[in-house]
Design a protein around this motif. Structure first.
Motif, PDB file in Angstrom:
ATOM      1  N   UNK B 214       4.239  -6.009  -0.390  1.00  0.00           N
ATOM      2  CA  UNK B 214       4.885  -5.292   0.705  1.00  0.00           C
ATOM      3  C   UNK B 214       5.919  -4.336   0.150  1.00  0.00           C
ATOM      4  N   UNK B 215       6.216  -3.279   0.904  1.00  0.00           N
ATOM      5  CA  UNK B 215       7.353  -2.455   0.528  1.00  0.00           C
ATOM      6  C   UNK B 215       8.341  -2.368   1.682  1.00  0.00           C
ATOM      7  N   UNK B 216       8.256  -3.331   2.567  1.00  0.00           N
ATOM      8  CA  UNK B 216       9.265  -3.473   3.610  1.00  0.00           C
ATOM      9  C   UNK B 216       9.230  -4.900   4.153  1.00  0.00           C
ATOM     10  N   UNK B 217      10.139  -5.187   5.094  1.00  0.00           N
ATOM     11  CA  UNK B 217      10.246  -6.552   5.619  1.00  0.00           C
ATOM     12  C   UNK B 217      11.329  -7.325   4.897  1.00  0.00           C
ATOM     13  N   UNK B 218      11.785  -8.402   5.514  1.00  0.00           N
ATOM     14  CA  UNK B 218      12.901  -9.175   4.946  1.00  0.00           C
ATOM     15  C   UNK B 218      12.536  -9.819   3.615  1.00  0.00           C
ATOM     16  N   UNK B 219      11.301 -10.256   3.485  1.00  0.00           N
ATOM     17  CA  UNK B 219      10.857 -10.856   2.232  1.00  0.00           C
ATOM     18  C   UNK B 219      10.962  -9.853   1.089  1.00  0.00           C
TER      19      UNK B 219
END
Ligand SMILES: Nc1ncnc2c1ncn2[C@@H]1O[C@H](COP(=O)(O)OP(=O)(O)O)[C@@H](O)[C@H]1O
Ligand SMILES: [Mg+2]
Lengths: 260, 267
Positions: B214-219
């Protein structure tokens, strides 16, 4: 058609086993005319509930047949209504909605007719003030009345009632007995009714079937109407003949096994 | 005083809503306080574990820089999409499994097999199948919840008293009517509880999915911060997840209580 009046509901050589447990031993035979009020009286665990469930189509006879209006009974349908031993009103519906649920799958009634019937039976069982209450808010006896009203509202020809008044107080019980008897004779309903209460049996029944302990056998078949007539009211309760009959039946029952 | 304490600790006793909230807030505050003091006196190395106030400050800065809200919404969106997909599939399948023996006989072994697979072991195959886009994340979340949820639904449906079903049958209900009018209505309180619990698991798999691809999101935020040893940012991200979890869980509990306020105390 006339003959069907006499052999409206027939148990023909019926047996029932649950695995190794024989509940009803051959031959169980019983012929019930249309419009008769039959009370089953017998010790706990002798198979009364099982017989009712087989008529209702919830259990199948192991051998033999049960016939209604000449044809073997199949899966449950609207002709046979059941009041279960343990009160089973639906907790997610109000009292009135529970009663109306009895007609939910009837296509022959308009919504308006259903609503007024539901009201009628709500009043009949004395719950007029509790129509909007949920079952969790009312007593066990009241819940049982909801279940009774639901089955009556369904309007089936055959009523299978398994110790329906067990949870009620004496006064309410008496009132519902009279109402039930009235509905039954007015609407020519055929009733199979299980009870442990000899007095209730005599008061309600046209005919009392006394069972032995398991495996169920008929040990007496008493024609109550022949002695008490078909008119049942409160005066009858206090009459001498009623007491004499009660004593006779108690003796029969005691001679078989412990009851009550 | 000791009388009040005694009655509060009555075995399986009750506690008023106000007192419960007070105790909950008090204990949380106490833990934070101990933690903060430990940091002040130098017991905790900030690289290892920053103080609550530092984390709060970092959280404020990150929010101001626009790193929190957008990413939290993206994560929430992924969770909602995957969770809805799981629920929409698991509820009817579970109800049918409970109602028809052949269906459960056919599906149970497959479900049990997949249920016990560790989700990380399935990351490579899901990347091969779906690439590194949204599909992989939704798929991993779905994998992690669907197979658990379906068995919980079966359990809820099984717990509907047979007597309710028999009443409906004697009133002329057909199987689909029994499913709709009896099974569904009767199992609903238990089902919603199980949905709430399953929703919590979603976060576990979400972080996993966002760490891997991913390149976004809280993780992603947490994992990137870790790379630069910004422990305070890692903790701020973790803190946001905790708060979202706490709020949704409490909201669903309250909704449950309200929705089924008339059905008595059972379940
Ligand atoms: N589904 C069942 N499986 C096995 N045994 C059963 C089942 N239903 C009833 N029985 C047994 O059959 C006997 C008769 O039960 P029942 O018809 O309920 O008696 P009654 O209503 O006269 O008290 C009891 O011994 C009961 O345990
Ligand atoms: Mg019984």
């Amino acid at each position: 058609m006339n003959e069907r009046l006499q052999d409206y509901l027939v148990f023909d050589q019926v047996t029932k086993r649950f695995g190794g447990l024989t509940v009803v031993e051959a031959p169980f035979n019983l012929v019930v005319p249309r419009g008769q009020f039959v009370v089953f009286l017998g010790p706990s665990g002798c198979g009364k509930t099982t017989l009712m469930r087989m008529v209702g189509g919830l259990d199948e006879a192991t051998t033999g047949t049960i016939r209604l209006e000449g044809s073997p009974v199949g899966p449950p349908d609207e002709r046979r209504g059941m009041v279960f031993q343990s009160y089973s009103s639906f907790p997610w519906l109000t009292v009135l909605q529970n009663i109306a649920f009895g007609m939910r799958y009837r296509r022959d009634l308009s919504p308006k007719a259903k609503a007024s019937r539901a009201r009628h039976y709500l009043d009949l069982v004395g719950l007029s003030d509790f129509g909007d209450a949920y079952p969790s808010r009312i007593s066990g006896g009241m819940r049982q009345r909801v279940a009774i009203a639901r089955t009556l509202a369904a309007g089936s020809d055959v009523l299978l009632m398994d110790e329906p008044f067990g949870a009620l107080d004496a006064q309410r019980r008496e009132q519902l007995q009279i109402e039930l008897r009235r509905i039954q004779s007015e609407e020519m309903k055929t009733v199979l009714f299980v009870t442990h209460d000899v007095e209730e049996a005599i008061f309600l029944a046209d005919r009392i079937i006394v069972f032995s302990s398991r495996p169920a056998r008929i040990i007496d078949d008493i024609d109550v109407t022949a002695e008490l007539g078909s008119d049942r009211n409160l005066e009858l309760r206090d009459s001498e003949v009623f007491f004499r009959r009660r004593a006779d039946i108690l003796r029969t029952v005691r001679s078989t096994l412990t009851l009550v | 005083m000791s009388g009040a304490l005694h009655s509060a600790f009555a075995f399986r006793g009750s506690l008023s809503r106000r007192k419960r909230v007070a105790v909950a807030l008090g204990s949380s505050f106490f833990i934070l306080l101990v933690w903060q003091i430990a940091s002040w006196v130098g017991l905790l190395d900030p690289i290892f574990l920053p103080s609550p106030l530092d984390i709060l400050g970092t959280l404020y800065d990150m929010t101001a820089r626009g790193e929190i809200i957008g990413n939290a919404l993206i994560s929430l969106g992924r969770i909602m999409a995957a969770f809805l997909l799981s629920a929409v599939m698991a509820i009817p399948i579970g109800m049918l499994m409970s109602s028809y023996r052949p269906i459960s006989a056919a599906l149970e072994p497959i479900i049990d097999f997949i249920r016990y697979l560790p989700i990380p072991a399935l990351i490579p195959i899901s990347i091969i199948w779906f690439g590194v886009g949204e599909e992989t994340k939704i798929f991993l979340l779905w994998l992690g919840t669907f197979f658990q949820l379906v068995l919980l639904v079966v359990d809820d449906a099984n717990r509907v008293p047979n007597e309710y079903v028999e009443v409906a049958r004697t009133l002329g209900a057909r199987p689909y009517e029994i499913l709709r009018d009896i099974i569904w209505r009767s199992m609903l309180p238990g089902l919603i509880n199980n949905l709430r619990i399953t929703l919590g698991w979603c976060w576990t798999y979400l972080i996993l999915a966002e760490i891997v691809a991913a390149d976004n999101g809280l993780g992603y935020v947490i994992w990137t911060a870790r790379r630069y040893m910004k422990t305070d940012e890692v903790m701020a991200g973790v803190f946001v997840i905790g708060i979202i979890g706490l709020v949704t869980d409490q909201a669903m509990r309250a909704g449950h209580t309200w929705l089924f306020r008339d059905q008595g105390t059972s379940r």
